[in-house]
Design a protein around this motif. Structure first.
Motif, mmCIF file in Angstrom:
data_model
loop_
_atom_site.group_PDB
_atom_site.id
_atom_site.type_symbol
_atom_site.label_atom_id
_atom_site.label_comp_id
_atom_site.label_asym_id
_atom_site.label_seq_id
_atom_site.Cartn_x
_atom_site.Cartn_y
_atom_site.Cartn_z
ATOM 1 N N ALA A 136 -2.931 -4.067 -3.859
ATOM 2 C CA ALA A 136 -3.245 -4.504 -2.557
ATOM 3 C C ALA A 136 -4.746 -5.226 -2.611
ATOM 4 O O ALA A 136 -4.951 -6.416 -2.023
ATOM 5 N N PHE A 137 -5.530 -4.668 -3.112
ATOM 6 C CA PHE A 137 -7.162 -5.076 -3.270
ATOM 7 C C PHE A 137 -7.006 -6.470 -4.014
ATOM 8 O O PHE A 137 -7.474 -7.592 -3.700
ATOM 9 N N GLN A 138 -6.104 -6.417 -5.236
ATOM 10 C CA GLN A 138 -6.304 -7.775 -6.004
ATOM 11 C C GLN A 138 -5.399 -8.783 -4.854
ATOM 12 O O GLN A 138 -6.077 -10.065 -5.273
ATOM 13 N N TYR A 143 -13.778 0.659 -6.967
ATOM 14 C CA TYR A 143 -13.416 1.195 -8.348
ATOM 15 C C TYR A 143 -13.876 2.459 -8.673
ATOM 16 O O TYR A 143 -13.304 3.296 -9.364
ATOM 17 N N ASP A 144 -15.158 3.139 -7.942
ATOM 18 C CA ASP A 144 -15.477 4.472 -7.952
ATOM 19 C C ASP A 144 -14.267 5.380 -7.420
ATOM 20 O O ASP A 144 -13.973 6.405 -8.139
ATOM 21 N N TYR A 145 -13.779 4.984 -6.288
ATOM 22 C CA TYR A 145 -12.955 5.704 -5.642
ATOM 23 C C TYR A 145 -11.583 5.869 -6.521
ATOM 24 O O TYR A 145 -11.078 6.719 -6.800
ATOM 25 N N VAL A 183 0.933 -1.075 0.151
ATOM 26 C CA VAL A 183 -0.057 -0.147 0.015
ATOM 27 C C VAL A 183 0.813 1.344 0.042
ATOM 28 O O VAL A 183 0.398 2.289 -0.511
ATOM 29 N N PHE A 184 2.106 1.254 0.581
ATOM 30 C CA PHE A 184 2.847 2.387 0.640
ATOM 31 C C PHE A 184 3.897 2.551 -0.230
ATOM 32 O O PHE A 184 4.679 3.461 -0.043
ATOM 33 N N ARG A 196 -7.035 3.953 8.849
ATOM 34 C CA ARG A 196 -8.168 4.745 8.508
ATOM 35 C C ARG A 196 -8.281 4.783 6.903
ATOM 36 O O ARG A 196 -9.036 5.701 6.536
ATOM 37 N N ARG A 197 -7.243 4.285 6.177
ATOM 38 C CA ARG A 197 -7.287 4.358 4.738
ATOM 39 C C ARG A 197 -8.546 3.663 4.112
ATOM 40 O O ARG A 197 -9.066 2.790 4.432
ATOM 41 N N PRO A 198 -9.381 4.313 3.261
ATOM 42 C CA PRO A 198 -10.431 4.154 2.755
ATOM 43 C C PRO A 198 -10.557 2.768 2.177
ATOM 44 O O PRO A 198 -11.283 1.993 2.063
ATOM 45 N N LEU A 199 -9.241 2.242 1.660
ATOM 46 C CA LEU A 199 -9.001 0.869 1.019
ATOM 47 C C LEU A 199 -9.498 -0.041 1.988
ATOM 48 O O LEU A 199 -10.386 -1.049 1.596
ATOM 49 N N TRP A 200 -9.383 -0.030 3.312
ATOM 50 C CA TRP A 200 -9.639 -1.201 4.193
ATOM 51 C C TRP A 200 -11.243 -1.415 4.342
ATOM 52 O O TRP A 200 -11.515 -2.441 4.316
ATOM 53 N N ASN A 201 -11.910 -0.304 4.264
ATOM 54 C CA ASN A 201 -13.552 -0.443 4.435
ATOM 55 C C ASN A 201 -13.928 -1.043 3.395
ATOM 56 O O ASN A 201 -14.821 -1.986 3.306
#
Ligand code: ZN
Ligand code: ZN
Length: 635
Positions: free
Chosen positions: A487-489, A528-530, A476-477, A512-517
């Motif tokens: 990371a998602f994949q 995908y929208d983000y 992620v970083f 707090r990263r939006p990815l985790w939610n």
């Protein structure tokens, strides 16, 4: 009459004379002609009445053999060379031309093959976002079963060998002896016999890894790409093509439908399906333009037959202290162990850990890759995770002689030590060893497996009862606009090897990263929208095209830096952004110097013109290699 002939060499095509009275309808055929006084096998790229250059004498073509592949083979080769800013000769080295030519010359395969029109006769690229890799497999199997009686020439690509075995198994059950498996690790002999079966028409159903997209079939009526997002489709040597993109282009030229599937499709493909370039098979009432009723029905019933998917829960753990494994994970692993289950600890770093001097901050780095080197406790050396370079370890800081060294950023060795200390059971480490091919490790006997993502790739579906990704932050970083997508994949692929009624833990320092939610809720739409909004605002792909130009030299070339700078500065196009050149530590031991230039443009034609002219400016420099990586994956 004259013919332009390309040879599988780093050369542009050469002009030859067609002998008086011989057939001039030879475009796309394999021929024998001499080059530098020696006979060589090449491909006729074009035929013309006048030679392109005024020269008195041209050598004659010596022998004409059959067509190479299908009618689409030549246009595909020309596209491959042009799109990747390479030569036709390099394209021929990429696509089984040499094998096919040798077989034709030896007379082992007939020169004339059946060239009836492909059964489907239309092009469409379809994207299916599958709930699981099992579903991807059944989608493929159901679709090809539905078109079995009406299709000649099927190519099914798999990203990895475990997936390839499954796809080959399913296709063999349907097509029997018509199946041929083609992958990069076949011996030369096996590869030749596979190509022979394909050209002679004995095998017309091909399952393979990326290079199989070039299978020299005389007809292609269906192409599928499983795990279409996978970076294993992207090559690191020769022409840097992406097997998925070649599949789409081959389908387009062959007039054959292409099915892309993935448990987490790439941003590019999602964008293409949202804009209507690809048919979105997940949308209700999708329509495949141009498809006959048999094909459309086969796809529709395959999609309708998809099973409902249950996925493991994903829990995000915010690492408070500098612990290697959070207590919550240890507790869960213990429970699973007591119940006789198996737990996977994923950590993407080999060795024991990184090392740093507390007094002066010194960190050992690889001289070539500049990344911090990991300390391996077992043999007391420092090792680079990228290139495998080793250096002797130390017990006092080489810079300030302090003995206050701290170990942080755990690798597989340290995680194994921690797991065994806290859980009182042996842990098996599965990782790719540098410099040697790893044999098929048997993980089935171990309750605790510690591994890099290599361990995940080598596992079958749902074999673990729980997992923890300990350093997902390392992905992620990364300073890479694809970091969140990767990371998602990575996590969606991990999901495949975990039992659906269990849990996956992700340890992070930034919860707090939006990815985790989005990950926690499997909210692909929001993800995908983000991502697309981010990419759009920053002008990154799919809203622009990029090309990475790499210039390398094997010796210290005087004035190379100046030449690279002037090659770049002489090029300017409207809408073209140039980042660099920057000097990079050379990849590969054989190289002394390396420069990277990143080009970005909305219009891919501008990108190609710019790439071509910069590389052209560097043409002919002794000991210098320069090439383009179009749509690079690693920047
Ligand atoms: Zn120090
Ligand atoms: Zn290195």
């Amino acid at each position: 009459m004259y013919a332009d002939i390309a040879f599988p060499l780093k050369l542009h095509s050469l002009t030859y004379k067609i002998p008086e009275g011989a057939s001039t309808d030879i475009e796309g055929r394999i021929v024998k002609a001499s080059i530098g006084g020696r006979p060589a096998l090449g491909l006729v790229v074009s035929v013309s009445a006048e030679p392109p250059v005024a020269k008195k004498k041209f050598r004659e073509i010596e022998e004409v053999y059959g067509r190479f592949g299908s009618k689409a083979a030549l246009p595909l080769i020309l596209w491959l060379a042009d799109y990747h800013v390479s030569t036709i000769g390099m394209a021929l080295k990429t696509c089984f031309f040499e094998e096919a030519a040798a077989l034709m010359q030896s007379g082992l395969v007939p020169s004339e093959t059946d060239e009836t029109q492909a059964a489907q006769g239309f092009y469409a690229s379809m994207l299916y976002h599958a709930g699981s890799t099992k579903n991807e497999l059944s989608l493929l199997a159901d679709t090809v079963s539905g078109i079995k009686d009406n299709s000649k020439g099927i190519v099914a690509l798999a990203p990895e060998t475990v997936r390839l075995d499954q796809i080959a198994g399913a296709l063999r059950a349907i097509f029997g002896e018509r199946l041929c498996v083609l992958h990069g690790r076949l011996t030369k002999k096996k590869r030749m016999s596979a190509i022979e079966r394909i050209i002679s028409g004995d095998a017309d159903v091909i399952a393979g890894t990326r290079s199989a997209v070039f299978a020299p079939l005389s007809n292609v009526s269906f192409i599928s790409v499983a795990g279409e997002h996978s970076q294993s489709y992207k090559g690191e040597e020769g022409i840097r093509y992406n097997g998925r993109d070649v599949a789409v282009m081959r389908g387009f030229i062959e007039k054959s439908p292409v099915l892309l599937s993935s448990v987490c499709p790439s941003l590019e493909s999602v964008y293409n399906s949202r804009t209507g370039k690809y048919v979105a098979l997940n949308a209700k009432g999708f329509r495949i333009k141009g498809a006959g009723p048999m094909f459309a029905d086969a796809v529709r019933s395959a999609v309708e037959g998809q099973q409902e998917v249950v996925r493991p829960k994903i829990e995000i753990i915010n690492l408070q202290k500098r612990e290697t494994i959070s207590p919550a994970i240890i507790k869960q692993a213990k429970n699973i162990f007591s119940a006789g289950g198996r737990f996977l600890f994923l950590v993407n770093r080999q060795g024991y850990s990184l090392i740093r001097c507390d007094e002066c901050g010194f960190m050992p780095r690889c001289g070539r890759c500049l990344v911090p080197m990991a300390f391996t406790k077992n043999n007391r050396v420092l090792r680079c995770g990228y290139c495998g370079e080793t250096k002797p370890g130390f017990s006092v800081c080489p810079d300030c002689k302090s003995a206050k060294l701290s170990f942080f950023g755990a690798g597989t060795e340290k995680v194994k030590e921690e797991v065994e200390r806290l859980l009182h059971a042996e842990a098996l480490v599965i990782e790719k060893k540098h410099g040697r091919a790893s044999a098929g490790e048997d993980m089935s006997g171990s309750s605790f497996v510690v591994g890099t993502s290599y361990a995940r790739r080598k596992s079958k579906e749902q074999v673990f009862d729980g997992a923890a990704y300990l350093n997902i932050d390392a992905i992620v970083f990364q300073p890479d606009f694809r970091a969140d997508e990767k990371a998602f994949q990575e996590i969606m692929e991990l999901v495949q090897v975990i039992r659906p009624d269990s849990k996956i833990y992700l340890q992070t320092g930034d919860a707090r990263r939006p990815l985790w939610n989005n990950l926690r809720h499997y909210d692909f739409g929001a993800f995908y929208d983000y991502e697309l909004a981010q990419r759009k605002s920053l002008g990154y792909p799919p809203f622009s095209r990029t090309a990475l130009l790499v210039v390398k030299s094997k010796s210290a070339v005087p004035g190379l830096q100046e030449s690279v700078y002037s090659a770049v500065s002489s090029v300017s196009f409207p809408g073209l952004e140039i980042l660099g050149p920057i000097e990079r530590p050379p990849s590969g031991k054989a190289y002394r110097q390396q420069f990277h230039i990143l080009l970005k443009a909305k219009d891919s034609r501008i990108l190609h013109k710019a790439s071509r002219s910069i590389l052209g400016n560097l043409d002919g420099m002794k000991d210098v290699e320069a090439f383009a990586d179009t749509n690079p994956y690693k920047i």
